[in-house]
Scaffold this active site. Structure first.
Site, PDB file in Angstrom:
ATOM      1  N   ARG A 284     -30.552   9.706  -2.745  1.00 36.23           N
ATOM      2  CA  ARG A 284     -31.490  10.797  -2.989  1.00 36.23           C
ATOM      3  C   ARG A 284     -32.635  10.742  -1.963  1.00 36.23           C
ATOM      4  O   ARG A 284     -33.406   9.796  -1.938  1.00 36.23           O
ATOM      5  CB  ARG A 284     -32.049  10.658  -4.408  1.00 36.23           C
ATOM      6  CG  ARG A 284     -33.090  11.684  -4.798  1.00 36.23           C
ATOM      7  CD  ARG A 284     -32.445  12.996  -5.093  1.00 36.23           C
ATOM      8  NE  ARG A 284     -33.417  13.980  -5.602  1.00 36.23           N
ATOM      9  CZ  ARG A 284     -33.140  15.271  -5.747  1.00 36.23           C
ATOM     10  NH1 ARG A 284     -31.951  15.732  -5.418  1.00 36.23           N
ATOM     11  NH2 ARG A 284     -34.051  16.086  -6.221  1.00 36.23           N
TER      12      ARG A 284
ATOM     13  N   GLU B 205     -26.055  -3.387 -36.893  1.00 37.81           N
ATOM     14  CA  GLU B 205     -25.729  -4.813 -36.779  1.00 37.81           C
ATOM     15  C   GLU B 205     -26.983  -5.662 -36.857  1.00 37.81           C
ATOM     16  O   GLU B 205     -27.141  -6.634 -36.123  1.00 37.81           O
ATOM     17  CB  GLU B 205     -25.029  -5.078 -35.444  1.00 37.81           C
ATOM     18  CG  GLU B 205     -23.697  -4.365 -35.324  1.00 37.81           C
ATOM     19  CD  GLU B 205     -22.649  -4.980 -36.219  1.00 37.81           C
ATOM     20  OE1 GLU B 205     -22.812  -6.139 -36.638  1.00 37.81           O
ATOM     21  OE2 GLU B 205     -21.653  -4.295 -36.527  1.00 37.81           O
TER      22      GLU B 205
END
Lengths: 250, 390, 329
Positions: B274, B369
């Protein structure tokens, strides 16, 4: 069917290479190695034949120092049955030296088919399979993109420039495999575990003298930086002018 | 592939080969479809047969049950690579392996193991793990699902479970239920419940802004009757499901770094291409700092997971060690994903790039979890000896 | 005086451009070696003898013609036996082939039969006291090796399109010869040579290559690439691996690491992002033009000229402009 596949370990090509201090080889520091694509397609071809012909056996053979055992095990993890390492210190560039050493091992194997990849991307010569066939006096079809085997005979296709050859041959034969023949299966996790238990024989081998010397290895000249001529269809006239006047290709 | 600290050199040949297979699978089969799956809100079920063939389900369970018999580092590498693809894909494998196959392996009878494990390894039977309830998330001990034994030995189960991955795809559900008369968690036991049992319904939860390439369901059990042999005989107490969670959390510590690696690599590549103000943005100090910070956390997290794997293989690891790794790695991964998203600028909000998808997914991974906060308290209790849960 | 052997490849009874390249290269090498003779072998069906003059025009002193009705298709065993016998008998300093599909098959067989090695895909050669030194790309063209060949003969297969066929008329004295073995007894039999779709100009021979990638979005849109190639008049159409893997174009059109390596005067990349695998196949093109809607696409790093834009707008405009330019040529 008894099938041998000769496999070669090559560096990952998706990197910037550096020249080693001796100027006659590529610096291997930091390179990742693996079986090359053409050889993976050869292994796949052998395994497909094994899947279709009960009682077949596939042997993976590689020439080189002990690190090539990893490459042989890759073939074993895909489903090959046994491996043979022809142990030498270094794999030379000279295809004839390689072919002679492989032929010495292969000649007593009683193989119905001996498979090679069409070429390996590192040395990029693409000669060993054909030379082995010649040394063993076996029929050979190179760069196959399709294969049928039945009743001790084979039929293959070869891609030419703008055409295709359909070739018939008897077994036993030597084939070299081109892209398009198949997609190599990924080693399953069970296959990876099983590979450790399959027989891998290490045989010391003697390379004949090379008739070629790699004098020098260098990076190709950098392309001169190009430029974006413009955006969209509006840039076309400028591009055409440059192609005519500057690049002189139009 | 990023390997700034050359961790590869500490892996065995098999571990690397396992990683390479899953890495290739993700590149060739997952990445091409996952962006669309995420937007459509569907799990790519069509990948299940190949994942099974390659041996990804219950990969660290023994060969005698049709599993790959890999060590735990290799298992971790599988999770790392799957989550490099998408947390939803890794969640599928985590549930199948650590939360369904593992409890059958650890708490099941020999008949149950021989009946279920090979088919689950082959992906022929998909399972889900029913622990969490609508009102009992961080506190599974408080669950109200009950299983009442009948005169003939069968059980009748009533209750509801929520946030169940694979719920609507699964053929069996490992349901945790209290079997005693009181509220104590000591009577919690596990049951292998076929999802087509009368009274069992699974309904997809909709409107998710995270983990969209994953089936998340509510399960309702209304007088679901199961035979005596549905009970996992060696299960007993809250410890049983927690042991399963420890297995899954271990995989998640690896998986989170896989997602983080995907984001870091995407950001690095983008920064190199970029161009702004005449040079690639990789040349600007603020972006280099972003990249350096991301890389540092990535390496730390991977080292943590790797060492944890070696401890697990040596048989000396503890659930608290897993808590530390899950907590750190998921938190670090959420930061890495967010920073990658920001480096990508406007492009970073497009599904064409993976960072924002990982960023959103990791919010679920942060919460499930064992939430980050719960693991904080687990560690706090581990080192001080004082429980601060209530 | 050191003589050089050349293999003049034919197909369908016509000498291929790569065959004339091999003869031209042999002529150059013979001159570097001190001005010896070039002997070129040509095999084919009845009537191929008429092509001998073409071969002589490109520098062959002797043209060994082997005509046989069973040589309508390539016969690797006949070609190997015939060429090897002749090379051995003729005591040549070097034997030159092309790294065409046929040359890749044939040159190594002959070398092995002669007990010498072979280097393919050769970019250039030089003569030293007791070796012929060649340059050969390795590692998908990312590295160039300089290799000294000491064996006699030095068997070399040239990369197509790096040595242009050059007229350099020599006597081209025709020697009629028989195949060194009965073609009927060949174990490997080419039963058919099927012309591929598109046919016209081959990728390795065309001065201009127009290649299309995923940016074209569908197989049907390849018409844009074909139209542009037609506008150039002397262009071949290529494709990226992504596109051939998807079946939009045949594998033989694939330019890249595992496909074809091309080196045209002008390479136009249409809707191609420029993955390393593709660049490996075309990076030695003399001039590269890229058209892609993404200005960050890696192809722009190797392109000499780039247009950032929608291929569906730019390519038709470019096609029209090229047609105009060609008209006034």
């Amino acid at each position: 069917m008894k099938i041998a596949v000769c496999v070669k370990r090559v560096p990952d090509m998706d990197v910037r290479f550096r020249i080693a201090a001796d100027n006659a080889s590529v610096d291997e520091a930091g390179l990742k190695f693996d079986i090359n694509d053409f050889d993976a397609w050869s292994v796949e071809a052998a395994l497909k034949l094994k899947d279709a012909n009960a009682g077949s056996e596939v042997t993976a053979i590689s020439l080189g120092p002990d690190v090539v055992q990893e490459t042989i095990r890759k073939a074993l993890s895909m489903g090959a049955d046994k491996g043979i390492q022809l142990k030498v210190d270094k794999v030379p560039f000279d295809g004839l030296a390689i072919a002679r050493t492989l032929a010495e091992e292969l000649k007593s194997g009683g193989y119905d088919l001996i498979l090679f990849g069409k070429m390996s991307p590192d040395s990029a010569n693409g000669v060993v399979g054909q030379m082995v066939a010649e040394l063993l006096g076996l029929p050979c079809v190179s760069a196959i993109s399709s294969l049928e085997i039945a009743n001790g005979k084979g039929k293959a296709k070869r891609e030419l420039e703008g055409a295709q050859e359909i070739v018939e041959f008897p077994l036993p034969a030597v084939l070299t495999v081109d892209e398009g023949l198949n997609q190599a299966r990924l080693p399953s996790l069970k296959g990876i575990m099983a590979a450790k238990k399959k027989p891998l024989e290490v045989k010391p081998a003697q390379l004949p003298q090379s008739q070629l010397t790699v004098r020098k290895v260098e990076l190709p000249p950098e392309r001169k930086a190009g430029r974006i001529v413009g955006e969209g269809a509006a840039a076309v006239p400028e591009l055409v002018k440059l192609l005519q006047t500057e690049a002189k290709v139009l | 592939m990023t390997d700034f600290y050359n961790l590869d050199s500490t892996l065995s040949e098999e571990e690397r080969a396992v990683r390479d297979t899953v890495h290739s699978f993700v590149d060739e089969k997952v990445l091409p479809v996952i962006g669309d799956c995420y937007i459509e809100g569907r799990f790519p079920k069509e990948l299940i047969p190949e994942m099974a063939n390659l041996g990804m389900f219950g990969a660290n369970l023994p060969e005698e049950y049709g599993c790959a018999g890999l060590n735990n580092v290799a298992y971790g590498l599988i999770m790392h690579e799957l989550e490099r693809g998408d947390s939803g894909v890794r969640s599928f494998a985590s549930v199948q392996g650590a939360l369904v196959m593992y409890p059958i392996f650890a708490f099941g009878s020999e008949e149950q193991k021989r009946h279920y494990l090979p088919k689950m390894a082959q992906g022929e039977i998909i399972g889900c793990f029913g622990l969490t309830e609508p009102d009992y998330g961080s506190n599974p001990s408080g669950m109200i699902t009950r299983a009442v034994v009948q005169r003939d030995g069968s059980w009748v189960i009533n209750g509801a479970k929520m946030w169940i991955t694979n719920g609507s795809t699964a053929q069996v559900a490992i349901i945790w239920a209290k079997t005693g008369d009181d509220k104590s968690d000591k009577s919690i036991r596990g049951f292998v419940v076929p999802t087509d049992a009368p009274g069992f319904t699974a309904k997809d939860q909709h409107g998710k802004l995270s983990l969209r390439a994953s089936d998340t369901s509510e399960l309702v059990l209304q007088d679901v009757r199961v035979p005596a042999d549905a009970l996992l005989p060696k299960s007993g107490g809250i410890k049983s499901p927690l042991m399963c969670l420890t297995q899954a959390r271990y995989g998640i510590a690896w998986g989170a770094m896989g997602a983080a690696q995907a984001c870091y690599e995407e950001a690095l590549a983008y920064a190199g291409n970029r161009v702004m103000f005449g040079k690639p943005i990789a040349g600007f100090q603020l972006q280099q700092q972003r990249l350096a910070d991301m890389l540092t956390e990535l390496v730390k997290g991977q080292l943590l997971a790797l060492h944890l794997g070696r401890l697990k293989d040596a048989g000396t690891f503890s659930p608290q060690q897993v808590s530390l790794a899950k907590r750190n790695n998921v938190s670090a991964a959420t930061d890495i994903a967010r920073e990658a998203r920001r480096l990508l600028g406007a492009n970073g909000i497009l599904a064409e790039y993976s960072s924002m998808r990982h960023m959103e997914n990791l919010e679920s991974v942060y919460t499930y979890e064992g939430t980050h906060d719960i693991h904080t308290l687990i560690l706090g209790q581990a080192v001080t000896g004082i429980s601060a849960f209530e | 005086m050191a003589n050089v052997f050349a293999f003049a490849e034919t197909r369908g009874g016509e000498v291929r451009k790569v065959g004339l390249e091999a003869v031209t290269a042999a002529r150059m090498l013979a001159d570097k070696l001190g001005g010896g003779e070039v002997h070129a072998l040509v095999l084919g069906p009845r009537g191929v003898a008429a092509k001998a003059s073409q071969i002589g025009e490109h520098g062959a002193d002797v043209v060994i013609v082997v005509e046989h009705p069973d040589l309508a298709n390539y016969s690797p065993e006949v070609a190997t036996a015939t060429a090897a016998d002749r090379i051995k008998a003729g005591n040549y300093r070097a034997a030159i082939f092309s790294t065409s599909a046929q040359g890749r098959d044939l040159a190594p067989r002959i070398a092995a039969r002669l007990g010498v090695s072979v280097v393919t895909d050769v970019l250039s050669f030089d003569v030293e006291a007791d070796s012929i030194v060649v340059r050969h790309p390795m590692n998908i063209g990312k590295v160039i090796a300089t290799i000294a060949i000491t064996s006699q003969p030095a068997v070399i297969a040239m990369r197509p399109n790096v040595i242009a066929p050059a007229k350099n008329p020599k006597p081209g004295r025709v020697e009629t010869a028989q195949p060194a073995m009965d073609p009927a007894s060949s174990r490997v039999k080419v039963i058919e040579t099927k012309q591929g779709g598109g046919g016209k100009l081959d990728l390795a021979e065309a001065p201009v290559v127009v290649a299309g990638g995923r940016g074209l979005k569908s197989a049907e849109n390849f018409k844009l690439v074909e139209d542009l190639a037609a506008a150039f008049g002397n262009a071949a159409v290529g494709a990226t691996r992504a596109v051939t893997d998807d079946g939009w174009r045949p594998h033989s059109d694939q330019i890249g690491q595992t496909g074809r390596l091309v080196s045209p005067e002008l390479y136009v990349a249409v809707g191609i992002s420029g993955a390393v695998q593709h660049l490996a196949g075309m990076r030695t093109s003399k001039t590269i033009v890229a058209v892609n809607k993404d200005k960050e696409a890696p192809i722009f790093k190797v392109a000499d000229y780039g247009i950032v834009g929608d291929v569906f707008e730019v390519i038709p405009a470019l096609t029209e402009a090229v047609r105009e330019a060609k008209k006034h040529h």
